[in-house]
Design an enzyme around this catalytic site. Structure first.
Site, short mmCIF file in Angstrom:
data_model
loop_
_atom_site.label_atom_id
_atom_site.label_comp_id
_atom_site.label_asym_id
_atom_site.label_seq_id
_atom_site.Cartn_x
_atom_site.Cartn_y
_atom_site.Cartn_z
N HIS A 1 0.01 11.10 5.31
CA HIS A 1 -0.86 10.79 6.45
C HIS A 1 -0.33 11.37 7.76
O HIS A 1 -0.67 10.89 8.84
CB HIS A 1 -1.05 9.27 6.58
CG HIS A 1 -1.91 8.69 5.50
ND1 HIS A 1 -2.05 7.34 5.28
CD2 HIS A 1 -2.68 9.29 4.56
CE1 HIS A 1 -2.86 7.14 4.25
NE2 HIS A 1 -3.25 8.31 3.80
N LEU B 1 4.84 -8.34 -0.91
CA LEU B 1 4.87 -9.78 -0.63
C LEU B 1 3.79 -10.51 -1.42
O LEU B 1 3.91 -11.69 -1.70
CB LEU B 1 4.58 -10.01 0.87
CG LEU B 1 5.71 -9.76 1.85
CD1 LEU B 1 5.20 -9.99 3.27
CD2 LEU B 1 6.90 -10.66 1.55
N ILE C 1 3.55 6.92 9.17
CA ILE C 1 3.68 8.03 10.10
C ILE C 1 4.97 7.91 10.91
O ILE C 1 5.23 8.71 11.79
CB ILE C 1 2.42 8.14 11.01
CG1 ILE C 1 2.16 6.82 11.74
CG2 ILE C 1 1.22 8.54 10.17
CD1 ILE C 1 0.95 6.87 12.68
N THR D 1 2.41 -1.44 0.04
CA THR D 1 1.10 -0.84 0.36
C THR D 1 -0.02 -1.71 -0.22
O THR D 1 0.11 -2.24 -1.32
CB THR D 1 1.01 0.63 -0.12
OG1 THR D 1 -0.31 1.10 0.13
CG2 THR D 1 1.35 0.80 -1.58
N1 APR Z 1 7.71 -6.29 1.91
C1 APR Z 1 6.83 -5.86 0.97
N2 APR Z 1 5.51 -5.76 1.20
C2 APR Z 1 5.06 -6.10 2.41
C3 APR Z 1 5.92 -6.55 3.45
C4 APR Z 1 7.31 -6.65 3.15
N3 APR Z 1 8.20 -7.06 4.05
N4 APR Z 1 5.17 -6.81 4.55
C5 APR Z 1 3.90 -6.54 4.22
N5 APR Z 1 3.82 -6.10 2.94
C6 APR Z 1 2.65 -5.63 2.21
C7 APR Z 1 1.39 -6.41 2.48
O1 APR Z 1 1.27 -7.49 1.54
C8 APR Z 1 0.33 -5.33 2.23
O2 APR Z 1 -0.04 -5.26 0.86
O3 APR Z 1 2.41 -4.32 2.68
C9 APR Z 1 1.03 -4.03 2.60
C10 APR Z 1 0.61 -3.39 3.91
O4 APR Z 1 -0.71 -2.99 3.78
P1 APR Z 1 -1.44 -2.08 4.87
O5 APR Z 1 -1.20 -2.64 6.23
O6 APR Z 1 -2.83 -1.92 4.39
O7 APR Z 1 -0.65 -0.70 4.84
P2 APR Z 1 -0.87 0.57 3.93
O8 APR Z 1 -1.12 0.22 2.52
O9 APR Z 1 0.28 1.48 4.25
O10 APR Z 1 -2.19 1.19 4.55
C11 APR Z 1 -2.63 2.41 4.06
O11 APR Z 1 -4.28 2.54 5.78
O12 APR Z 1 -4.83 2.21 8.01
C12 APR Z 1 -4.51 3.13 7.04
O13 APR Z 1 -3.66 5.31 7.36
C13 APR Z 1 -3.29 3.95 7.41
O14 APR Z 1 -1.47 4.71 6.03
C14 APR Z 1 -2.30 3.62 6.30
C15 APR Z 1 -3.23 3.24 5.15
#
Ligand code: APR
Length: 255
Positions: A116, A219, A100, A193
């Site tokens: 989102h 990661l 967002i 993600t």
């Molecule tokens: N580089 C690559 N990947 C990374 C890094 C980085 N520097 N830092 C973290 N990650 C990865 C983590 O390993 C994890 O798999 O990013 C991911 C983040 O996951 P979430 O916090 O679950 O984020 P996201 O997938 O965007 O969540 C989806 O959930 O809470 C809701 O609406 C919200 O849009 C969000 C949705």
């Protein structure tokens, strides 16, 4: 990396599908990080619901204003900056983001679909019409605070953040655009993600079903990776510039 570069060289259209991990290196915490300060005793997943807003609008509004403040002080990192460089190097590029924040736009990406919603918008909790916020209404202290939301100029109900909360449907136009882009792309690059929040998390499967190759940048290993999927393990701010270099897309990108 070599396999990913070969797949890209044979392709014309790329869709980047991003999650919170792409903004982590800009200092924006992901959803799995623990909250600190005023928010430490709250679960972000609980704050992102209509029920939480109904129970305590000032807490939820204050939390989103603080996040907006955090984002406005953050800068796009090398991963965000790389994406428009693929466009410069000749690919047709679009971005679908679950984030967002506006870091893709500030990095120069032109075609960004926010499935989102966006922290930058507000809408009425009752009549759903968009609401404008004055600079005064955006003011928040460094550590955040509870703030009563402003009222809708049409119906006088409370304004809420222009984001999609848990259990809410995605905006139909954004979802339709996302599906169209995914069905027409040659390669989908899924960056940072966890792939746990549906239906957005189904986007890589949708791309595979439409015959595209999928490259994951994370990661951590992101589950089972099939024959048309490639896993590039590492931080997005390192891996995407390496990928750009590997396909001959110009100098190294740094933030
Ligand atoms: N580089 C690559 N990947 C990374 C890094 C980085 N520097 N830092 C973290 N990650 C990865 C983590 O390993 C994890 O798999 O990013 C991911 C983040 O996951 P979430 O916090 O679950 O984020 P996201 O997938 O965007 O969540 C989806 O959930 O809470 C809701 O609406 C919200 O849009 C969000 C949705």
């Amino acid at each position: 990396m070599q396999r990913a570069a070969d797949v890209l060289r044979r392709s014309k259209t790329i869709v980047f599908f991003s999650g919170a991990g792409i903004s982590a290196e800009s200092g924006i915490p992901t959803f799995r990080d623990k909250l600190t300060g005023l928010w430490a005793k709250h679960d972000p997943q609980r704050l992102e619901t209509a029920d939480a807003f109904r129970d305590n609008p000032a807490l939820v509004w204050g939390w989103y204003l603080w996040r907006r403040h955090q984002v406005s002080g953050a800068k796009p990192n090398a991963a965000h900056l790389c994406i428009p460089r693929f466009q410069d190097a000749g690919w047709e590029v679009s971005v679908i983001t679950q984030n967002i924040d506006d870091l893709h736009e500030r990095a120069g990406s032109l075609d960004v679909v926010h499935v989102h919603g966006s922290l930058m918008g507000a809408k009425c909790f009752a009549c759903h019409r968009p609401g404008e916020l004055t600079p005064d209404q955006l003011r928040v202290s460094e550590e955040g605070q509870w703030i009563e939301p402003p009222r809708c100029e049409h119906c006088n109900e409370r304004l809420r953040p222009g984001v999609v909360w848990f259990k809410e449907k995605m905006p139909e136009d954004a979802w339709r655009s996302a599906v169209r882009l995914v069905r027409d792309c040659d390669v989908l690059i899924s960056v940072g993600t966890s792939g746990v929040v549906m239906p957005a998390a189904g986007i890589p499967e949708m791309a595979l079903a439409a015959g595209a190759a999928v490259i994951h940048v994370n990661l951590e290993e992101v589950g089972w990776v099939g024959a048309d999927e490639i896993m590039l393990k590492g931080s997005a701010g390192v891996v995407l510039p390496e990928l750009l270099l590997a396909v001959g897309g110009g100098d190294n990108v740094t933030a």
